[in-house]
Design an enzyme around this catalytic site. Structure first.
Site, PDB file in Angstrom:
ATOM      1  N   ASP A   1      -6.855  -2.158  -7.718  1.00 44.26           N
ATOM      2  CA  ASP A   1      -7.420  -2.786  -6.525  1.00 44.26           C
ATOM      3  C   ASP A   1      -7.752  -4.236  -6.841  1.00 44.26           C
ATOM      4  OD1 ASP A   1      -8.253  -2.120  -3.724  1.00 44.26           O
ATOM      5  OD2 ASP A   1     -10.089  -3.041  -4.436  1.00 44.26           O
TER       6      ASP A   1
ATOM      7  N   ARG B   1      -6.175  12.547  -4.998  1.00 42.96           N
ATOM      8  CA  ARG B   1      -7.388  11.759  -4.762  1.00 42.96           C
ATOM      9  C   ARG B   1      -8.611  12.675  -4.618  1.00 42.96           C
ATOM     10  NH1 ARG B   1     -11.323   9.427  -4.234  1.00 42.96           N
ATOM     11  NH2 ARG B   1     -11.983   7.728  -2.900  1.00 42.96           N
TER      12      ARG B   1
ATOM     13  N   TYR C   1     -15.221 -10.902  -0.537  1.00 39.45           N
ATOM     14  CA  TYR C   1     -15.856  -9.597  -0.761  1.00 39.45           C
ATOM     15  C   TYR C   1     -17.145  -9.764  -1.570  1.00 39.45           C
ATOM     16  CZ  TYR C   1     -11.719  -7.318   1.101  1.00 39.45           C
ATOM     17  OH  TYR C   1     -10.726  -6.898   1.940  1.00 39.45           O
TER      18      TYR C   1
ATOM     19  N   ARG D   1      -3.058   6.726   1.161  1.00 39.08           N
ATOM     20  CA  ARG D   1      -3.508   7.865   1.964  1.00 39.08           C
ATOM     21  C   ARG D   1      -2.495   8.456   2.941  1.00 39.08           C
ATOM     22  NH1 ARG D   1      -8.778   5.712   4.389  1.00 39.08           N
ATOM     23  NH2 ARG D   1      -7.582   3.819   4.102  1.00 39.08           N
TER      24      ARG D   1
ATOM     25  N   ARG E   1       0.826  -1.210   0.000  1.00 28.41           N
ATOM     26  CA  ARG E   1       0.000   0.000   0.000  1.00 28.41           C
ATOM     27  C   ARG E   1       0.862   1.263   0.000  1.00 28.41           C
ATOM     28  NH1 ARG E   1      -5.495  -0.463   1.205  1.00 28.41           N
ATOM     29  NH2 ARG E   1      -6.191  -2.530   0.644  1.00 28.41           N
TER      30      ARG E   1
END
Ligand code: 1CP
Length: 354
Positions: free
Chosen positions: A76, A39, A152, A30, A26
């Protein structure tokens, strides 16, 4: 012509360079102010993934700032359900939401064979990144492993307790295995396209390895992963594949031996030196705690990194975290980590001399 050594590829192949390569899971995301800025203006998260210029820029941001030895394409694991026709939305603060799959009819209505077309922007972004990445750095393509992606789809999102998955397996295992098989075939296609676009190495994220019932681990984790590895290598025999089975625990040896992956990412529940003794020929990737990186002082980060480097000295190793970097991680801690890994050989010489 001087050939630049790619220490990352060498490490995946089991070779030992003057220092281990480093990247962090990652790494585009963020915790980086430049990511947050971009973003904010990109609209939805999927807009960002499917805009090749923006996805390329975001992929390169952490390389510019920290000089990691590998970039990972910004995308992703849930783009595969998206290409299968799932509604996919990333809610601020809530994580991803998808259409729920819970019956034979749902599985049969999945739209297979579309990833080449639907995920074209990802391949364009890979091509762009490879063109803009210096030749001594590697580009990692990736996908989620079928079990992890299926959780998911069956739960309809993240942050779950896996109750729907467990119920589905208990009540209709064959249909669940059909879903796994569909994901195997889609993932093979998707990964091959990533290689053809310019990815140098692949990583398969099995982030929920710890959630599969033990009696189902062969059918849901080892077998599908092995099938992906074999089919991708049939088409691209030179490609190296890293598996990251988070939470695999005592099954780590079986995972490595039964899937045929070339290197394995280990989470921070392991003592990396211990795993390395159990699997002496296998390149290990990991495993600094993301909590230490986020909350530790400079000295604590350096100490924890050196502990790992000492344990892996002379063994095939890619430095990484045990899981993705946390958004609250201070930039300075990442800088200290990178400096520690880069300066390791010198610091070792000094310690040995003195
Ligand atoms: O708005 C945002 O910034 C959304 C946050 C985000 C980001 C930055 C998501 C949503 N995905 C990503 C990018 C991403 N995801 C990358 C590329 C960036 C990089 O690594 O540098 C990669 C490799 C992933 C892989 C991924 N997505 C995994 C496997 C790795 C892991 O952390 O275990 C998983 C489980 C996902 C699902 C997912 N996507 C996004 C979130 C918040 C989640 C996790 C949801 C959950 O907790 O279950």
């Amino acid at each position: 012509m001087v050939l630049t050594e790619r220490i990352f590829i060498n490490a995946v192949k089991g070779k030992i360079s003057s220092r281990p390569p480093i990247w962090i899971m990652r790494q585009a995301g963020r915790y980086l102010p430049e990511y947050r800025e971009l973003r904010k203006n990109a609209g939805s998260f999927l807009n960002l993934c499917f805009n090749p210029d923006l996805a390329c820029e975001v992929t390169l941001q952490p390389i510019r700032r920290f000089g990691f030895d590998a970039a990972i394409i910004f995308s992703d694991i849930l783009v595969i359900p998206y290409s299968l026709g799932s509604d996919l939305d990333y809610m601020e603060g809530e994580g991803p939401k998808l259409s729920r799959i819970n019956s034979t009819k749902d599985v049969e209505s999945l739209k297979c064979g579309r990833s080449k077309e639907k995920l074209k922007p990802v391949f364009s972004a890979i091509k762009k990144v490879r063109e803009n990445l210096s030749s001594d750095k590697s580009l990692i393509g990736f996908a989620g492993a079928p079990w992890t992606v299926s959780t998911y789809m069956v739960e309809g999102g993240g942050g779950h307790d896996f109750e729907n998955c467990k119920k589905f397996i208990k009540e209709d295992k064959n249909t669940y295995l059909k879903l796994i098989e569909i994901l195997v075939l889609e993932t093979v296609e998707y990964l091959c396209m990533q290689i053809e676009a310019g990815a140098d190495v692949l990583q398969i994220f099995e982030s929920w390895a710890g959630a599969v019932p033990q009696e189902n681990i062969e059918e849901f984790i080892y077998h599908p992963t092995k099938k992906i590895v074999c089919k991708v290598k049939e088409k691209h025999p030179q490609i190296k594949i890293i598996g990251f089975p988070k939470g695999i625990g005592k099954n780590i040896n079986d995972y490595v031996n039964k899937t045929g992956i070339d290197a394995v990412g280990i989470d921070d529940s392991f003592d990396i030196g211990e795993v390395s003794r159990q699997l002496p020929g296998t390149t290990l990737q990991g495993n600094l705690s993301n909590e230490i990186l986020a909350n530790g002082s400079a000295e604590e980060v350096e100490k924890a990194a050196i502990e790992i480097l000492d344990k892996m000295k002379g063994r095939p190793h890619i430095f990484n975290l045990g899981h993705g970097i946390l958004p609250k991680t201070p930039m300075e801690n990442v800088e200290i980590l990178v400096e520690t890994v880069r300066g390791y050989k010198e610091s070792l010489n000094e310690r040995e001399a003195g």
